[in-house]
Enzyme design. Structure first.
Site, PDB file in Angstrom:
ATOM      1  N   SER A   1       4.640  -1.368   4.100  1.00 40.17           N
ATOM      2  CA  SER A   1       4.796  -2.736   4.598  1.00 40.17           C
ATOM      3  C   SER A   1       4.915  -3.715   3.432  1.00 40.17           C
ATOM      4  O   SER A   1       4.141  -3.655   2.486  1.00 40.17           O
ATOM      5  CB  SER A   1       3.583  -3.142   5.448  1.00 40.17           C
ATOM      6  OG  SER A   1       3.355  -2.213   6.464  1.00 40.17           O
TER       7      SER A   1
ATOM      8  N   GLU B   1      -5.024   9.380  18.166  1.00 37.34           N
ATOM      9  CA  GLU B   1      -5.626  10.720  18.229  1.00 37.34           C
ATOM     10  C   GLU B   1      -6.566  10.947  17.043  1.00 37.34           C
ATOM     11  O   GLU B   1      -7.606  11.605  17.169  1.00 37.34           O
ATOM     12  CB  GLU B   1      -4.531  11.798  18.219  1.00 37.34           C
ATOM     13  CG  GLU B   1      -3.651  11.825  19.462  1.00 37.34           C
ATOM     14  CD  GLU B   1      -2.556  10.757  19.460  1.00 37.34           C
ATOM     15  OE1 GLU B   1      -2.440  10.011  18.470  1.00 37.34           O
ATOM     16  OE2 GLU B   1      -1.828  10.669  20.464  1.00 37.34           O
TER      17      GLU B   1
ATOM     18  N   GLN C   1       0.845  -1.199   0.000  1.00 37.57           N
ATOM     19  CA  GLN C   1       0.000   0.000   0.000  1.00 37.57           C
ATOM     20  C   GLN C   1       0.878   1.246   0.000  1.00 37.57           C
ATOM     21  O   GLN C   1       1.499   1.574   1.018  1.00 37.57           O
ATOM     22  CB  GLN C   1      -0.884  -0.028   1.258  1.00 37.57           C
ATOM     23  CG  GLN C   1      -1.835   1.121   1.409  1.00 37.57           C
ATOM     24  CD  GLN C   1      -2.445   1.147   2.804  1.00 37.57           C
ATOM     25  OE1 GLN C   1      -1.932   0.501   3.734  1.00 37.57           O
ATOM     26  NE2 GLN C   1      -3.512   1.873   2.982  1.00 37.57           N
TER      27      GLN C   1
ATOM     28  N   SER D   1       1.332   6.421   2.489  1.00 34.18           N
ATOM     29  CA  SER D   1       2.029   7.383   3.352  1.00 34.18           C
ATOM     30  C   SER D   1       3.298   7.928   2.713  1.00 34.18           C
ATOM     31  O   SER D   1       3.975   7.232   1.960  1.00 34.18           O
ATOM     32  CB  SER D   1       2.408   6.739   4.678  1.00 34.18           C
ATOM     33  OG  SER D   1       1.293   6.184   5.293  1.00 34.18           O
TER      34      SER D   1
ATOM     35  N   GLU E   1      -9.225  -1.082   5.789  1.00 35.84           N
ATOM     36  CA  GLU E   1      -8.033  -1.245   6.625  1.00 35.84           C
ATOM     37  C   GLU E   1      -8.409  -1.162   8.102  1.00 35.84           C
ATOM     38  O   GLU E   1      -7.985  -1.976   8.909  1.00 35.84           O
ATOM     39  CB  GLU E   1      -7.016  -0.154   6.279  1.00 35.84           C
ATOM     40  CG  GLU E   1      -5.746  -0.281   7.094  1.00 35.84           C
ATOM     41  CD  GLU E   1      -4.620   0.626   6.589  1.00 35.84           C
ATOM     42  OE1 GLU E   1      -4.901   1.589   5.853  1.00 35.84           O
ATOM     43  OE2 GLU E   1      -3.464   0.344   6.939  1.00 35.84           O
TER      44      GLU E   1
HETATM   45  C1  LIG Z   1       3.382  -0.947  11.423  1.00 32.16           C
HETATM   46  C2  LIG Z   1       3.016   0.091  10.428  1.00 32.16           C
HETATM   47  C3  LIG Z   1       2.769  -0.292   9.126  1.00 32.16           C
HETATM   48  C4  LIG Z   1       2.427   0.675   8.183  1.00 32.16           C
HETATM   49  N1  LIG Z   1       2.237   0.263   6.896  1.00 32.16           N
HETATM   50  C5  LIG Z   1       1.913   1.178   5.972  1.00 32.16           C
HETATM   51  C6  LIG Z   1       1.755   0.775   4.607  1.00 32.16           C
HETATM   52  O1  LIG Z   1       1.893  -0.409   4.258  1.00 32.16           O
HETATM   53  N2  LIG Z   1       1.468   1.711   3.697  1.00 32.16           N
HETATM   54  C7  LIG Z   1       1.313   3.021   4.026  1.00 32.16           C
HETATM   55  O2  LIG Z   1       1.004   3.806   3.153  1.00 32.16           O
HETATM   56  N3  LIG Z   1       1.485   3.451   5.298  1.00 32.16           N
HETATM   57  C8  LIG Z   1       1.787   2.559   6.267  1.00 32.16           C
HETATM   58  N4  LIG Z   1       1.981   2.976   7.569  1.00 32.16           N
HETATM   59  C9  LIG Z   1       1.959   4.401   7.870  1.00 32.16           C
HETATM   60  C10 LIG Z   1       0.763   4.869   8.680  1.00 32.16           C
HETATM   61  O3  LIG Z   1      -0.374   4.941   7.903  1.00 32.16           O
HETATM   62  C11 LIG Z   1       1.142   6.233   9.289  1.00 32.16           C
HETATM   63  O4  LIG Z   1       2.227   6.022  10.180  1.00 32.16           O
HETATM   64  C12 LIG Z   1       0.002   6.862  10.037  1.00 32.16           C
HETATM   65  O5  LIG Z   1      -1.008   7.260   9.158  1.00 32.16           O
HETATM   66  C13 LIG Z   1       0.476   8.087  10.851  1.00 32.16           C
HETATM   67  O6  LIG Z   1       1.179   8.973  10.053  1.00 32.16           O
HETATM   68  P1  LIG Z   1       2.628   9.510  10.449  1.00 32.16           P
HETATM   69  O7  LIG Z   1       3.478   8.342  10.807  1.00 32.16           O
HETATM   70  O8  LIG Z   1       3.096  10.405   9.372  1.00 32.16           O
HETATM   71  O9  LIG Z   1       2.408  10.327  11.784  1.00 32.16           O
HETATM   72  P2  LIG Z   1       1.891  11.825  11.897  1.00 32.16           P
HETATM   73  O10 LIG Z   1       0.691  11.996  11.022  1.00 32.16           O
HETATM   74  O11 LIG Z   1       3.038  12.752  11.702  1.00 32.16           O
HETATM   75  O12 LIG Z   1       1.420  11.857  13.391  1.00 32.16           O
HETATM   76  C14 LIG Z   1       2.321  12.052  14.492  1.00 32.16           C
HETATM   77  C15 LIG Z   1       1.493  12.202  15.759  1.00 32.16           C
HETATM   78  O13 LIG Z   1       0.692  13.390  15.667  1.00 32.16           O
HETATM   79  C16 LIG Z   1      -0.687  13.080  15.898  1.00 32.16           C
HETATM   80  N5  LIG Z   1      -1.565  13.895  15.054  1.00 32.16           N
HETATM   81  C17 LIG Z   1      -1.434  14.108  13.723  1.00 32.16           C
HETATM   82  N6  LIG Z   1      -2.442  14.868  13.268  1.00 32.16           N
HETATM   83  C18 LIG Z   1      -3.240  15.133  14.343  1.00 32.16           C
HETATM   84  C19 LIG Z   1      -4.449  15.862  14.535  1.00 32.16           C
HETATM   85  N7  LIG Z   1      -5.065  16.450  13.497  1.00 32.16           N
HETATM   86  N8  LIG Z   1      -4.994  15.894  15.761  1.00 32.16           N
HETATM   87  C20 LIG Z   1      -4.392  15.277  16.824  1.00 32.16           C
HETATM   88  N9  LIG Z   1      -3.229  14.583  16.713  1.00 32.16           N
HETATM   89  C21 LIG Z   1      -2.680  14.506  15.494  1.00 32.16           C
HETATM   90  C22 LIG Z   1      -0.823  11.610  15.541  1.00 32.16           C
HETATM   91  O14 LIG Z   1      -1.928  11.015  16.159  1.00 32.16           O
HETATM   92  C23 LIG Z   1       0.508  11.056  16.004  1.00 32.16           C
HETATM   93  O15 LIG Z   1       0.465  10.764  17.372  1.00 32.16           O
HETATM   94  C24 LIG Z   1       2.321   2.039   8.549  1.00 32.16           C
HETATM   95  C25 LIG Z   1       2.564   2.424   9.866  1.00 32.16           C
HETATM   96  C26 LIG Z   1       2.905   1.480  10.796  1.00 32.16           C
HETATM   97  C27 LIG Z   1       3.159   1.915  12.212  1.00 32.16           C
END
Ligand SMILES: Cc1cc2nc3c(=O)[nH]c(=O)nc-3n(C[C@H](O)[C@H](O)[C@H](O)COP(=O)(O)OP(=O)(O)OC[C@H]3O[C@@H](n4cnc5c(N)ncnc54)[C@H](O)[C@@H]3O)c2cc1C
Length: 400
Positions: free
Chosen positions: A164, A368, A129, A132, A247
């Site tokens: 992933s 969150e 997928q 991100s 998902e």
């Molecule tokens: C094990 C694992 C597998 C994954 N696999 C995939 C995959 O196969 N394909 C893919 O595309 N993605 C994948 N992801 C990515 C995943 O979708 C993102 O990590 C997730 O959407 C969070 O985005 P970020 O890591 O950029 O964190 P951020 O969006 O930067 O968030 C950081 C922190 O800020 C908080 N935050 C952000 N916005 C707000 C708001 N508006 N209000 C309050 N709090 C907020 C969040 O809750 C979090 O605690 C995977 C992630 C993990 C952990």
């Protein structure tokens, strides 16, 4: 959980048990492979094929789509019984079955459905997928990977992250920006990407466990035929929502390799149980609440309803419960728990549960974000202020 099976469900469970006894005998012990090892994905392909042959690959899909046309309850019964074995199931197959194909079936052309649905069901195509990006996670609509039209193709440039199992995937589902002059959510399109295309560079990311299950994916002048666009140009956000709904519905799926309250009780022993009564009672209440909440959602689905917004609560509660159960288990095991080797299956289970719960609290929507969704869509509280609404992406700080 077979205490309240109907007669038909009990018959189905007996059929499943007999089939698993014959077919899953290779998987009675935990797999001695690290997460992310491509050999698990290959084993997953074979297991998926075996299930398809037995008629258990996509139990609740319609028969014409290659499924069994059975109810979601039967799907759960199969998963429960399959969960008694250490079979190679996981995102390497699940992304295709739970995310890619349902999205293709909802938005694809007949040719796209024909090309991808059955081969995925048979384990012949594994998916990843590509959503991100470094600047687009919770705020997924901020993706900057750019797809520009070039004759019958699209040329794609950008970077994805946390992908992933990209290292074992044959195909990827991808969200890319096709029109930066549109507002953030409107200038996106959705593509099906052959992961062996020229210009794709997959680089592993090492996680806390020392294993590499996810990757960075760099795309440089990757050529994608327009026939591999899913949905209309500019409709990518709508298509991606189908993926995300699926998902979040499947993210709380539990597996044999993760600890639950029962395994915690066993690990604590009599003394530990007596010393932690209140905590155990609270964990047990949460686990039972989650179980019955899940059953209620399932009843709704089996009566023809759609998942409602509150279903995101399952993942939110499960990920936090898993973290608390695993933490108490690790505490109870003391130093041997923290430093156990692979042969100590009990300790490994709590270690893995603790590490995975941290990831699960982020993957598929961070805590969150899910709380925001419950606040806005279930409780009807005022929405977050969105200063980017209606503003062309190219004029936003993230789009410059
Ligand atoms: C094990 C694992 C597998 C994954 N696999 C995939 C995959 O196969 N394909 C893919 O595309 N993605 C994948 N992801 C990515 C995943 O979708 C993102 O990590 C997730 O959407 C969070 O985005 P970020 O890591 O950029 O964190 P951020 O969006 O930067 O968030 C950081 C922190 O800020 C908080 N935050 C952000 N916005 C707000 C708001 N508006 N209000 C309050 N709090 C907020 C969040 O809750 C979090 O605690 C995977 C992630 C993990 C952990």
């Amino acid at each position: 959980m077979d205490f309240n099976d109907s007669a038909e469900e009990a018959a189905f469970r007996a059929e499943v048990r007999a089939w698993l006894q014959q077919n899953a005998s290779d998987y009675t012990e935990p797999l001695a492979l690290r997460q992310g090892d491509p050999r698990i994905a290959e084993m997953g392909r074979s297991w998926q094929k075996q299930k398809a042959k037995g008629g258990f690959a996509a139990i609740s899909w319609p028969v014409e789509a290659g499924g069994r046309g059975a109810s979601p309850i039967e799907e759960v019964i199969f998963a429960e019984e399959e969960g008694r074995y250490h079979v190679p199931v996981g995102p390497f197959v699940g992304i295709g079955i739970n995310l890619a194909v349902p999205t293709i079936r909802a938005h694809g052309t007949p040719e796209q459905i024909e090309k991808f649905a059955r081969p995925t069901l048979l384990g012949e195509i594994l998916w990843c997928q590509l959503f991100s990006e470094p600047g687009a996670g919770s705020d997924l609509a901020a993706v900057r990977t750019r797809a520009t039209r070039d004759g019958d193709d699209w040329l794609v440039n950008g970077q994805k992250v946390w992908t992933s199992w990209a290292h074992t995937a044959d195909w990827g589902i991808m969200l890319a920006r096709t029109d930066p002059e549109q507002a953030k959510h409107k200038g996106l399109s959705f593509f099906l990407v052959d992961m062996r295309s020229a210009g794709i560079d997959v680089r592993p990311i090492r996680s806390i466990s020392g294993e590499s299950e996810f990757n960075e994916v760099f795309l440089t002048d990757v050529r994608i035929p327009d026939s591999q666009r899913l949905g209309a140009v500019g409709d990518g956000w709508k298509v991606a929502m189908t993926t995300l709904m699926n998902e979040r519905a499947s993210a709380a799926d539990q597996s044999q390799s993760l600890p639950d309250v029962e395994s915690l009780l066993a690990a604590l022993g009599e003394q530990g149980r007596a010393a932690n009564t209140r905590q155990l009672a609270s964990l047990y209440a949460r686990e039972q609440g989650l179980k019955y909440f899940g059953l209620r959602q399932l009843t709704r689905l089996s009566q023809g309803g759609n998942p409602d917004p509150i279903s995101v609560m399952s993942k939110l509660v499960y990920a936090n419960l898993l973290q608390d159960v695993s933490a108490l288990g690790l505490d109870a095991l003391g130093l041997p728990g923290a430093f156990a080797g692979r042969e100590n299956h009990e300790a490994k289970k709590f270690q893995y549960g603790y590490q995975w719960s941290a990831a699960l609290r982020i993957a598929g929507g961070a805590d969150e974000i899910l709380r925001n969704q419950i606040a806005e869509r279930v409780l009807g509280l005022p929405g977050e202020i969105r200063s980017d609404k209606g503003v062309p992406f190219s004029q936003l700080p993230v789009g410059r």
